[in-house]
Design an enzyme around this catalytic site. Structure first.
Site, PDB file in Angstrom:
ATOM      1  N   HIS A  47      -5.763 -36.198 -42.681  1.00  0.00           N
ATOM      2  CA  HIS A  47      -5.421 -37.601 -42.945  1.00  0.00           C
ATOM      3  C   HIS A  47      -6.559 -38.455 -43.494  1.00  0.00           C
ATOM      4  O   HIS A  47      -6.340 -39.619 -43.835  1.00  0.00           O
ATOM      5  CB  HIS A  47      -4.891 -38.272 -41.678  1.00  0.00           C
ATOM      6  CG  HIS A  47      -5.971 -38.687 -40.733  1.00  0.00           C
ATOM      7  ND1 HIS A  47      -6.528 -37.818 -39.842  1.00  0.00           N
ATOM      8  CD2 HIS A  47      -6.619 -39.858 -40.585  1.00  0.00           C
ATOM      9  CE1 HIS A  47      -7.469 -38.453 -39.169  1.00  0.00           C
ATOM     10  NE2 HIS A  47      -7.556 -39.690 -39.595  1.00  0.00           N
TER      11      HIS A  47
HETATM   12  C1  UD1 Z   1      -6.975 -45.062 -39.424  1.00  0.00           C
HETATM   13  C2  UD1 Z   1      -8.492 -45.233 -39.328  1.00  0.00           C
HETATM   14  C3  UD1 Z   1      -9.167 -43.885 -39.131  1.00  0.00           C
HETATM   15  C4  UD1 Z   1      -8.543 -43.102 -38.003  1.00  0.00           C
HETATM   16  C5  UD1 Z   1      -7.050 -43.004 -38.234  1.00  0.00           C
HETATM   17  C6  UD1 Z   1      -6.368 -42.244 -37.114  1.00  0.00           C
HETATM   18  C7  UD1 Z   1      -9.375 -47.128 -40.611  1.00  0.00           C
HETATM   19  C8  UD1 Z   1     -10.144 -47.529 -41.806  1.00  0.00           C
HETATM   20  N1  UD1 Z   1      -9.035 -45.829 -40.539  1.00  0.00           N
HETATM   21  O1  UD1 Z   1      -6.682 -44.414 -40.647  1.00  0.00           O
HETATM   22  O2  UD1 Z   1     -10.532 -44.117 -38.834  1.00  0.00           O
HETATM   23  O3  UD1 Z   1      -9.101 -41.805 -37.947  1.00  0.00           O
HETATM   24  O4  UD1 Z   1      -6.502 -44.324 -38.324  1.00  0.00           O
HETATM   25  O5  UD1 Z   1      -5.047 -41.954 -37.372  1.00  0.00           O
HETATM   26  O6  UD1 Z   1      -9.090 -47.948 -39.764  1.00  0.00           O
HETATM   27  N2  UD1 Z   1       1.091 -45.916 -41.641  1.00  0.00           N
HETATM   28  C9  UD1 Z   1       2.398 -45.671 -41.305  1.00  0.00           C
HETATM   29  N3  UD1 Z   1       2.715 -45.650 -39.979  1.00  0.00           N
HETATM   30  C10 UD1 Z   1       1.816 -45.901 -39.010  1.00  0.00           C
HETATM   31  C11 UD1 Z   1       0.488 -46.149 -39.384  1.00  0.00           C
HETATM   32  C12 UD1 Z   1       0.139 -46.141 -40.705  1.00  0.00           C
HETATM   33  O7  UD1 Z   1       3.256 -45.444 -42.153  1.00  0.00           O
HETATM   34  O8  UD1 Z   1       2.160 -45.916 -37.820  1.00  0.00           O
HETATM   35  C13 UD1 Z   1       0.701 -45.956 -43.060  1.00  0.00           C
HETATM   36  C14 UD1 Z   1       0.118 -47.318 -43.437  1.00  0.00           C
HETATM   37  O9  UD1 Z   1       1.080 -48.220 -43.811  1.00  0.00           O
HETATM   38  C15 UD1 Z   1      -0.849 -46.949 -44.537  1.00  0.00           C
HETATM   39  C16 UD1 Z   1      -1.288 -45.528 -44.173  1.00  0.00           C
HETATM   40  O10 UD1 Z   1      -0.340 -45.011 -43.273  1.00  0.00           O
HETATM   41  O11 UD1 Z   1      -0.219 -46.905 -45.792  1.00  0.00           O
HETATM   42  C17 UD1 Z   1      -2.665 -45.499 -43.600  1.00  0.00           C
HETATM   43  O12 UD1 Z   1      -2.776 -46.276 -42.420  1.00  0.00           O
HETATM   44  P1  UD1 Z   1      -4.113 -47.070 -42.042  1.00  0.00           P
HETATM   45  O13 UD1 Z   1      -3.887 -47.788 -40.795  1.00  0.00           O
HETATM   46  O14 UD1 Z   1      -4.605 -47.811 -43.230  1.00  0.00           O
HETATM   47  O15 UD1 Z   1      -5.239 -45.990 -41.812  1.00  0.00           O
HETATM   48  P2  UD1 Z   1      -5.207 -44.506 -41.266  1.00  0.00           P
HETATM   49  O16 UD1 Z   1      -5.171 -43.585 -42.408  1.00  0.00           O
HETATM   50  O17 UD1 Z   1      -4.183 -44.329 -40.208  1.00  0.00           O
END
Ligand code: UD1
Length: 355
Positions: free
Chosen positions: A206
């Site tokens: 991820h």
């Molecule tokens: C975040 C953290 C990372 C951690 C990871 C654990 C930051 C910069 N990164 O990354 O350090 O290792 O979490 O999982 O804070 N999304 C969904 N459903 C959810 C959550 C997210 O669809 O429940 C989607 C969001 O809309 C976004 C993408 O996934 O498009 C990424 O989510 P984001 O919260 O930006 O960061 P992570 O990749 O989860």
């Protein structure tokens, strides 16, 4: 003592579960969920499984660019902190939620305590590295999981308020591994995931540095395809969105499923022949469970796992991943390490806050 704890992403729920339990024995805690992770499988499931008290506030901030997400969180966290007037702001790890809360606490002159302080990958292209460095430099209490973290902080001139506590993720694995074994029927779980294999590898993927770079992503998947084992890959929503547009990248031995719960993860990972991941937490969980790990990154913050012979770095190169997987599969069991403490980090964190 009143502590305002801020969490938002999946790995933080695991860490806060053990600390909240220890903290609430004697003190009051206000729990704020920023909303960064919001799917049931990424958030609410963890609260249920780990018995985390319901969040007092959910700020509903998720998605968007980094500046936008962090800014919206700060705006709301500032109001929460002013309303609750805590003695501490307590933050975990390296996400945007961590840094937003740390900046808010520091600017309001509320002491900030950082669990998992002192970690560095020395790769400033990772958003997590920026979040860690900023958070450490505005924190009053730096709660370090390892001696290496203490030493790295010293190199940056931070020696005041630094406490070596051990790693809360070890507390969590010790508390939950037996529970996972009792509660989760592995064969039934694997059947429900349509992955009826006894001998398999377990993988997660991820990190933005891998998922947002098409060459790295393709090469990692090719590497998973060359491991000669069925690979179970529960997909983070970030990776899922990207792979939906490129289904041909997924090799036939790689079986993609939805994200799984914490107890399910411990159960499935403990039985795997091998773990391949770009997650920080899973590198350690693999070691605590006695399973060899191949890390799909060019560097790791958790060098103790390399030193213990439990983990190797393979980057994103398909042949390197395949070779590392072969070596790990024929590798001998690695000895137990004390680098991450004794599984009593949560108590030490509470004691440090009290002091
Ligand atoms: C975040 C953290 C990372 C951690 C990871 C654990 C930051 C910069 N990164 O990354 O350090 O290792 O979490 O999982 O804070 N999304 C969904 N459903 C959810 C959550 C997210 O669809 O429940 C989607 C969001 O809309 C976004 C993408 O996934 O498009 C990424 O989510 P984001 O919260 O930006 O960061 P992570 O990749 O989860």
């Amino acid at each position: 003592m009143r502590v305002l704890t801020v969490v938002g992403a999946r790995p933080q729920f695991v860490k806060c579960a053990v600390v909240s339990r220890a903290l609430r024995k004697k003190h009051s805690e206000v729990l704020i969920h920023t909303g960064q992770h919001y799917d049931d499988a990424m958030s609410a499931l963890f609260f249920r499984q780990l018995g985390i008290p319901e969040a007092d506030e959910n700020l509903g901030v998720s998605g968007g660019k980094h500046g936008e997400m962090t800014g919206r969180m700060m705006e709301k966290l500032e109001l929460s902190a002013l309303r609750h007037q805590p003695d501490w702001v307590l933050v975990y790890g390296d996400t945007n939620s961590t840094m937003a809360a740390a900046l808010v606490g520091a600017k309001l002159h509320i002491p900030v305590a950082h669990v998992e302080a002192g970690l560095r990958s020395f790769n400033r292209r990772m958003p997590e590295e920026i979040n860690r460095v900023v958070t450490d430099h505005v924190s009053t209490l730096l709660l370090c999981p390892t001696q290496n973290a203490v030493d790295l902080l010293e190199k940056e001139g931070i020696t005041k308020g630094v406490v070596l506590t051990g790693d809360v993720m070890l507390d969590s694995v010790q508390d939950n591994a037996a529970r996972a074994e009792q509660q989760i029927d592995l064969d039934r779980l694997l059947a429900s995931l349509r992955f009826p294999h006894q001998s398999y590898a377990f993988a997660t993927l991820h990190r933005a540095e891998n998922t947002d770079d098409p060459t790295r992503l393709a090469s990692i998947l090719e590497g998973l395809g060359k491991t000669n084992l069925p690979v179970l890959l529960p997909l983070h929503p970030r990776t899922k969105k990207i792979l939906e547009t490129k289904p041909k990248l997924v090799p036939p031995n790689v079986h993609i499923v939805e994200p799984i719960g914490y107890l399910e993860l411990l159960r499935v990972a403990a039985r795997a022949k091998l773990i391949l991941t770009d997650s920080g937490g899973l590198q350690k969980e693999a070691m605590f469970l006695g399973v060899h790990c191949v890390t799909l990154r060019d560097e790791t913050e958790w060098i103790e796992t390399l030193e213990a012979g439990a983990n190797v770095l393979a980057g994103a190169d398909a042949d390197r991943i395949a070779a590392a997987a072969r070596a790990a599969l024929s590798g001998r069991p690695f000895p137990k390490s004390t680098a991450f403490g004794d599984g009593k980090a949560a108590e030490k964190i509470v004691a440090a806050l009290e002091k």
